[in-house]
Write a protein that holds these residues in place. Structure first.
Motif, PDB file in Angstrom:
ATOM      1  N   ILE A 114     -81.986  52.333  40.469  1.00 17.53           N
ATOM      2  CA  ILE A 114     -81.323  51.279  39.687  1.00 17.53           C
ATOM      3  C   ILE A 114     -81.334  49.949  40.432  1.00 17.53           C
ATOM      4  CG2 ILE A 114     -79.015  50.597  38.840  1.00 17.53           C
ATOM      5  CD1 ILE A 114     -78.824  53.774  38.370  1.00 17.53           C
ATOM      6  N   ALA A 115     -81.326  50.012  41.756  1.00 14.46           N
ATOM      7  CA  ALA A 115     -81.233  48.792  42.563  1.00 14.46           C
ATOM      8  C   ALA A 115     -82.516  47.971  42.537  1.00 14.46           C
ATOM      9  CB  ALA A 115     -80.883  49.152  44.007  1.00 14.46           C
ATOM     10  N   ARG A 116     -83.567  48.536  42.036  1.00 14.68           N
ATOM     11  CA  ARG A 116     -84.849  47.821  41.862  1.00 14.68           C
ATOM     12  C   ARG A 116     -85.290  47.067  43.122  1.00 14.68           C
ATOM     13  NH1 ARG A 116     -84.257  45.265  35.883  1.00 14.68           N
ATOM     14  NH2 ARG A 116     -82.265  44.599  36.687  1.00 14.68           N
ATOM     15  N   GLY A 117     -85.537  47.826  44.148  1.00 14.29           N
ATOM     16  CA  GLY A 117     -86.077  47.246  45.381  1.00 14.29           C
ATOM     17  C   GLY A 117     -85.017  46.772  46.355  1.00 14.29           C
ATOM     18  N   ARG A 118     -83.809  46.655  45.877  1.00  9.59           N
ATOM     19  CA  ARG A 118     -82.740  46.247  46.803  1.00  9.59           C
ATOM     20  C   ARG A 118     -82.119  47.496  47.437  1.00  9.59           C
ATOM     21  NH1 ARG A 118     -79.297  43.017  42.537  1.00  9.59           N
ATOM     22  NH2 ARG A 118     -80.224  44.643  41.244  1.00  9.59           N
ATOM     23  N   ARG A 119     -81.412  47.286  48.524  1.00  8.84           N
ATOM     24  CA  ARG A 119     -80.773  48.422  49.207  1.00  8.84           C
ATOM     25  C   ARG A 119     -79.378  48.636  48.614  1.00  8.84           C
ATOM     26  NH1 ARG A 119     -77.103  49.033  53.411  1.00  8.84           N
ATOM     27  NH2 ARG A 119     -76.882  46.773  53.542  1.00  8.84           N
ATOM     28  N   PRO A 120     -79.111  49.800  48.040  1.00 12.03           N
ATOM     29  CA  PRO A 120     -77.757  50.024  47.514  1.00 12.03           C
ATOM     30  C   PRO A 120     -76.754  50.144  48.670  1.00 12.03           C
ATOM     31  CG  PRO A 120     -79.308  51.621  46.610  1.00 12.03           C
ATOM     32  CD  PRO A 120     -79.996  50.952  47.748  1.00 12.03           C
ATOM     33  N   GLU A 121     -75.672  49.436  48.535  1.00 12.66           N
ATOM     34  CA  GLU A 121     -74.604  49.536  49.528  1.00 12.66           C
ATOM     35  C   GLU A 121     -73.288  49.728  48.778  1.00 12.66           C
ATOM     36  OE1 GLU A 121     -72.986  45.959  51.207  1.00 12.66           O
ATOM     37  OE2 GLU A 121     -72.808  46.864  53.187  1.00 12.66           O
ATOM     38  N   VAL A 122     -72.618  50.832  49.063  1.00 13.99           N
ATOM     39  CA  VAL A 122     -71.355  51.098  48.369  1.00 13.99           C
ATOM     40  C   VAL A 122     -70.201  50.815  49.330  1.00 13.99           C
ATOM     41  CG1 VAL A 122     -69.953  52.797  47.150  1.00 13.99           C
ATOM     42  CG2 VAL A 122     -72.455  52.823  46.896  1.00 13.99           C
ATOM     43  N   VAL A 123     -69.381  49.840  48.962  1.00 16.07           N
ATOM     44  CA  VAL A 123     -68.188  49.516  49.760  1.00 16.07           C
ATOM     45  C   VAL A 123     -67.027  50.277  49.132  1.00 16.07           C
ATOM     46  CG1 VAL A 123     -66.612  47.680  50.447  1.00 16.07           C
ATOM     47  CG2 VAL A 123     -69.080  47.239  50.361  1.00 16.07           C
ATOM     48  N   ALA A 177     -70.271  40.338  38.139  1.00 18.59           N
ATOM     49  CA  ALA A 177     -70.529  41.749  38.450  1.00 18.59           C
ATOM     50  C   ALA A 177     -70.371  42.580  37.184  1.00 18.59           C
ATOM     51  CB  ALA A 177     -69.542  42.242  39.504  1.00 18.59           C
ATOM     52  N   ALA A 178     -71.166  43.636  37.090  1.00 17.77           N
ATOM     53  CA  ALA A 178     -70.975  44.576  35.985  1.00 17.77           C
ATOM     54  C   ALA A 178     -69.754  45.431  36.298  1.00 17.77           C
ATOM     55  CB  ALA A 178     -72.209  45.449  35.838  1.00 17.77           C
ATOM     56  N   PHE A 179     -69.066  45.880  35.265  1.00 16.44           N
ATOM     57  CA  PHE A 179     -67.912  46.750  35.492  1.00 16.44           C
ATOM     58  C   PHE A 179     -68.132  48.067  34.768  1.00 16.44           C
ATOM     59  CE2 PHE A 179     -63.768  48.497  34.267  1.00 16.44           C
ATOM     60  CZ  PHE A 179     -63.212  48.631  35.528  1.00 16.44           C
ATOM     61  N   VAL A 180     -67.976  49.139  35.526  1.00 15.43           N
ATOM     62  CA  VAL A 180     -68.135  50.472  34.948  1.00 15.43           C
ATOM     63  C   VAL A 180     -66.857  51.264  35.181  1.00 15.43           C
ATOM     64  CG1 VAL A 180     -69.378  52.663  35.132  1.00 15.43           C
ATOM     65  CG2 VAL A 180     -70.642  50.516  35.241  1.00 15.43           C
ATOM     66  N   TRP A 181     -66.315  51.779  34.112  1.00 16.36           N
ATOM     67  CA  TRP A 181     -65.118  52.625  34.234  1.00 16.36           C
ATOM     68  C   TRP A 181     -65.520  54.066  33.968  1.00 16.36           C
ATOM     69  CZ3 TRP A 181     -61.735  54.999  30.261  1.00 16.36           C
ATOM     70  CH2 TRP A 181     -60.613  55.602  30.841  1.00 16.36           C
ATOM     71  N   ALA A 182     -65.238  54.919  34.926  1.00 18.40           N
ATOM     72  CA  ALA A 182     -65.569  56.333  34.797  1.00 18.40           C
ATOM     73  C   ALA A 182     -64.328  57.148  35.123  1.00 18.40           C
ATOM     74  CB  ALA A 182     -66.714  56.705  35.747  1.00 18.40           C
ATOM     75  N   PRO A 183     -63.617  57.638  34.099  1.00 24.22           N
ATOM     76  CA  PRO A 183     -62.464  58.484  34.404  1.00 24.22           C
ATOM     77  C   PRO A 183     -62.902  59.730  35.175  1.00 24.22           C
ATOM     78  CG  PRO A 183     -62.865  58.390  32.026  1.00 24.22           C
ATOM     79  CD  PRO A 183     -63.815  57.438  32.672  1.00 24.22           C
ATOM     80  N   ALA A 229     -64.471  46.419  25.096  1.00 25.27           N
ATOM     81  CA  ALA A 229     -64.171  45.139  24.436  1.00 25.27           C
ATOM     82  C   ALA A 229     -64.150  43.986  25.439  1.00 25.27           C
ATOM     83  CB  ALA A 229     -62.829  45.235  23.720  1.00 25.27           C
ATOM     84  N   CYS A 230     -63.924  44.301  26.701  1.00 25.97           N
ATOM     85  CA  CYS A 230     -63.904  43.257  27.744  1.00 25.97           C
ATOM     86  C   CYS A 230     -65.242  43.163  28.470  1.00 25.97           C
ATOM     87  CB  CYS A 230     -62.787  43.534  28.742  1.00 25.97           C
ATOM     88  SG  CYS A 230     -61.156  43.391  28.016  1.00 25.97           S
ATOM     89  N   GLY A 231     -66.261  43.776  27.929  1.00 19.60           N
ATOM     90  CA  GLY A 231     -67.594  43.641  28.517  1.00 19.60           C
ATOM     91  C   GLY A 231     -67.929  44.699  29.545  1.00 19.60           C
ATOM     92  N   GLY A 232     -67.089  45.707  29.688  1.00 18.37           N
ATOM     93  CA  GLY A 232     -67.361  46.770  30.655  1.00 18.37           C
ATOM     94  C   GLY A 232     -68.117  47.925  30.030  1.00 18.37           C
ATOM     95  N   THR A 233     -68.504  48.864  30.865  1.00 19.78           N
ATOM     96  CA  THR A 233     -69.230  50.050  30.421  1.00 19.78           C
ATOM     97  C   THR A 233     -68.384  51.273  30.751  1.00 19.78           C
ATOM     98  OG1 THR A 233     -71.345  48.987  30.843  1.00 19.78           O
ATOM     99  CG2 THR A 233     -71.353  51.394  30.768  1.00 19.78           C
ATOM    100  N   ALA A 256     -78.072  53.980  34.461  1.00 16.57           N
ATOM    101  CA  ALA A 256     -79.460  53.728  34.068  1.00 16.57           C
ATOM    102  C   ALA A 256     -79.578  53.611  32.547  1.00 16.57           C
ATOM    103  CB  ALA A 256     -80.355  54.858  34.581  1.00 16.57           C
ATOM    104  N   ARG A 257     -78.754  54.400  31.852  1.00 18.43           N
ATOM    105  CA  ARG A 257     -78.812  54.372  30.379  1.00 18.43           C
ATOM    106  C   ARG A 257     -78.084  53.155  29.805  1.00 18.43           C
ATOM    107  NH1 ARG A 257     -77.739  59.889  30.871  1.00 18.43           N
ATOM    108  NH2 ARG A 257     -75.553  59.522  30.420  1.00 18.43           N
ATOM    109  N   ALA A 258     -77.061  52.667  30.539  1.00 18.70           N
ATOM    110  CA  ALA A 258     -76.234  51.587  29.987  1.00 18.70           C
ATOM    111  C   ALA A 258     -76.972  50.260  30.060  1.00 18.70           C
ATOM    112  CB  ALA A 258     -74.936  51.497  30.768  1.00 18.70           C
ATOM    113  N   GLU A 259     -76.726  49.445  29.063  1.00 19.61           N
ATOM    114  CA  GLU A 259     -77.357  48.126  29.059  1.00 19.61           C
ATOM    115  C   GLU A 259     -76.456  47.123  29.755  1.00 19.61           C
ATOM    116  OE1 GLU A 259     -78.691  46.703  25.360  1.00 19.61           O
ATOM    117  OE2 GLU A 259     -79.828  48.513  24.899  1.00 19.61           O
TER     118      GLU A 259
END
Lengths: 255, 450
Positions: free
Chosen positions: B212-221, B346-352, B398-402, B444-447
């Motif tokens: 998903i990072a498309r050539g960038r290095r993923p870094e999770v803080v 930044a994109a926002f993803v909520w995953a319960p 509704a607030c633009g998150g996924t 990957a599936r989310a737009e």
């Protein structure tokens, strides 16, 4: 002679004790309810307010006034620090028919404003938010959101018994209640701008009108205030910027 | 030495011991304590009941703080043990002398008391050596906006590199060619069952997000921490995380909101460590004793320290799936995080957090009552989980998150041969792998997320 010397020495000691007591009380004003009012999200909040009893209906604002969850007319939410607290009576006089809800408190800054809007905004359901802030530009604690209650909390952690003494003795406050470390001016400004933008994003995202003025006690002159407002506006959604708290009242009256 | 002088020394000793109680610097405290003990040993008080009581109480109180960790740490454990033995012997003689009549041999009562003091010192010192590092959580952790922090300075408004909540060093300004993810949430997101960072969701996501990072290095803080609710997530953002130039903000949460921190006595921003502030700091003398005494600490913990985080229907949970205390707060916070993250680009993803009940086919050990609780608790958890997903999900969108429905993803992937859950909400290492894969595939599936 010996007796007189003792009397003079005694008088000096008593005077010194009184001076220390007065100095200590000025250094750290009494906070008898600090433990009760310390709040994990807002830094501090009145014990029975919406910040503590979020499930009540009616909710209770920071002045202890109840208000129903569902608003029936215009509801003005006032947020900010000392200057916002001072503005409350004027807003109420200007808006005789509207409901004025206070979430303003001495020592509050933009972090608390954003937390109030972010966490409690939907429950309070305001139609207008009035924000008067910027006092933290003069002195911003390094821990974002810290209030003077946290000075007492830290002193209780450092020396539990010292804090007990400080509750009753001003002199002990000099020793045991230490000022929180503060940010450099540049860091304080960056943090303020960041927080101010968050307030605007949250108000805009919830479709609430935001009226904002920089507190006169922020210590900035006219040009600096205008520059700061421009900096905030650069990446923030639209809001009503006012030159002074008085202008907020005028605009509320006219609308 | 005449009686007047003895009396003066005894008073001095009392003052020294009283001062030692107040002083918080180990070196000074130790010196004062030694001075007080020495004065009592050389000039024992007269046999008066009040004097006895004061002396014994002070000695017992001081016995619990005679072995400051710093001294033991400085000397090393073997030398520390000798030091403790020396203190115990000194404590014995000082006590025996202090409560015996001048120039008389200590009687049975004096010897018994002296033995108790010596034992206390030995046990206390031994526990301090054995449990080195078990400090005061309040001291390190209490902060405004998000209640407690495992790492002081993690959100400081400077440009210096710092540790995240999983001890991973990162720069506040995102390095170039980096895809930065801010991970928010509670213990599941933090990796409660994972001893090493390598097995945590943060590390696993760094592997699964590579495509998903498309050539960038993923870094999770990782700014998730056990016990955090969405209140703390919002607080973390407002306290400084907004500056970290995230590409993606991932909130993996909801369990603590709906269960763990929905106590009857809880309020917004509540964390189980918060009890220390509300109760511990209100009882300074007991707290002082608990901080100084390893012997007494377990007995005082119930009142002063962190509560045991348990959730039972009868005592701790605010009942009702539609309860506005937790559900209203969760919805408001997720909405706010979505708005704030989007405003920072930044994109926002909520995953319960997925729950053990989401698995259609439990693993070999997932039938355990710890993993799948019994009725009516289980039904309450399932109802709340459903309510959270149904109400917060649309609000986030509704607030633009996924929204990622990991519960459904876990259900779809269920296979009987593997344990994914160690309890109701905490994942095994394999469960973390599955979670990281599902998050990556959901993103990957989310737009609009990348």
């Amino acid at each position: 002679v010996k007796g007189r010397s003792r009397a003079i020495l005694g008088a000096l000691l008593v005077s010194a004790a009184f001076a220390l007591e007065a100095l200590g009380r000025r250094h750290a004003p009494s906070r008898p309810d600090w433990l009760e009012e310390l709040h994990p999200l807002l830094g501090a909040a009145p014990a029975s307010s919406f910040a503590r009893e979020a499930d009540r209906d009616p909710l209770v604002d920071f002045r202890g006034r109840p208000f129903p969850r569902r608003r029936t007319g215009t509801r003005v939410l006032v947020v900010g620090g000392d200057a916002a607290v001072r503005l409350l009576p004027e807003i109420e006089r200007a808006l005789s028919g509207a409901e004025v809800v206070s979430a303003a408190r001495e020592g509050f800054g933009v972090a608390q404003e954003a937390a109030v809007l972010g966490r409690f905004g939907p429950a309070i359901d305001p139609s207008v938010v009035v924000a008067v802030d910027g006092e933290e530009l003069l002195s911003s604690p390094s821990d974002a959101g810290a209030t003077s209650e946290w000075e007492w909390s830290r002193s209780a952690i450092d020396s539990p018994i010292g804090e007990s003494l400080a509750r009753v003795s001003g002199a002990a406050r000099l020793l045991f209640v230490k000022r929180l470390p503060v940010l450099e001016a540049g860091q304080a400004r960056t943090r303020y701008v960041e927080g101010a933008r968050a307030v605007r994003v949250l108000a805009s995202g919830r479709h609430v009108r935001l009226l904002w003025a920089l507190a006169p006690s922020s210590g900035l002159d006219g040009a600096s205030r205008a520059a700061l407002a421009r900096e905030i506006e650069k990446n923030a959604p639209p809001y009503d910027a006012c030159d002074s708290p008085d202008e907020i009242v005028r605009r509320l009256k006219s609308s | 030495v005449d009686e007047k002088r003895r009396e003066r020394w005894r008073r001095t000793a009392l003052v020294a011991l009283a001062a030692a109680v107040l002083v918080d610097r180990p070196g000074v405290e130790l010196a004062l304590t030694w001075a007080g003990l020495a004065a009592f040993a050389v000039f024992p008080p007269r046999r008066e009941k009040l004097g006895w009581a004061i002396v014994v109480i002070l000695l017992l109180a001081r016995a619990t703080s005679l072995v400051p960790l710093g001294v033991v740490a400085h000397l090393g454990k073997p030398a520390g043990a000798v030091f403790i033995a020396g203190l115990a012997i000194a404590g014995f003689f000082a006590t025996a002398r202090a409560i015996s009549p001048p120039a008389a041999r200590p009687g049975f009562a004096a010897q018994a008391l002296a033995t108790i003091v010596a034992l206390l010192i030995s046990v206390e010192g031994g526990l301090r050596v054995a449990q080195e590092g078990d400090g005061d959580a309040v001291l390190a952790n209490a902060v405004p906006l998000f209640a407690v922090t495992p790492v002081n300075g993690a959100l400081a408004p400077t440009d210096e590199a710092r540790l995240d909540f999983r001890q991973h060093l990162f720069e506040p300004r995102k390095p170039s060619a980096t895809f930065r993810v801010l991970l928010l949430g509670g213990s599941t997101a933090w990796g409660y069952m994972q001893a090493s960072r390598d097995a945590t969701p943060a590390a696993m996501l760094e592997r699964t997000l590579v495509p998903i990072a498309r050539g960038r290095r993923p870094e999770v803080v990782c700014l998730a921490y056990p016990g955090y609710t969405s209140d703390q997530e919002l607080g973390v953002w407002l306290a400084g995380a907004s500056r970290f130039e995230a590409d993606l903000v991932l909130a993996l949460d909801a369990y603590n909101d709906m269960l763990f921190s929905s106590r009857r006595d809880a309020y917004p921003g509540y964390h189980h460590y918060w009890k220390q502030h509300r109760f511990g700091l209100g009882r300074p003398f007991l707290r002082e004793l608990s901080l100084r005494s390893k012997i007494l600490r377990p007995f005082l913990r119930e009142w002063l320290w962190t509560e045991q985080p348990s959730a039972t229907l009868s005592t701790t949970l605010v009942p009702g799936a539609a309860n506005d205390f937790w559900l209203g707060g969760l919805v408001a916070n997720e909405e706010s995080l979505a708005l704030l993250a989007r405003a920072r680009g930044a994109a926002f993803v909520w995953a319960p957090v997925p729950l053990s009940y989401d698995r259609l086919v439990p693993g070999p050990h997932e039938g355990d009552p710890k993993v799948r609780r019994e009725s009516p608790f289980r039904e309450e958890v399932v109802a709340r989980s459903r309510a959270a997903r149904e109400r917060a999900g649309p609000a986030v969108e509704a607030c633009g998150g996924t929204v990622l429905d990991l519960g459904r993803a876990f259900a779809a992937r269920s296979s009987a041969g593997e344990d994914w859950f160690a309890d109701e909400c905490h994942l095994t290492d394999r469960g973390v792998e599955v979670l990281a894969e599902e998050v990556a595939s959901g993103i990957a599936r989310a737009e609009g997320v990348r």
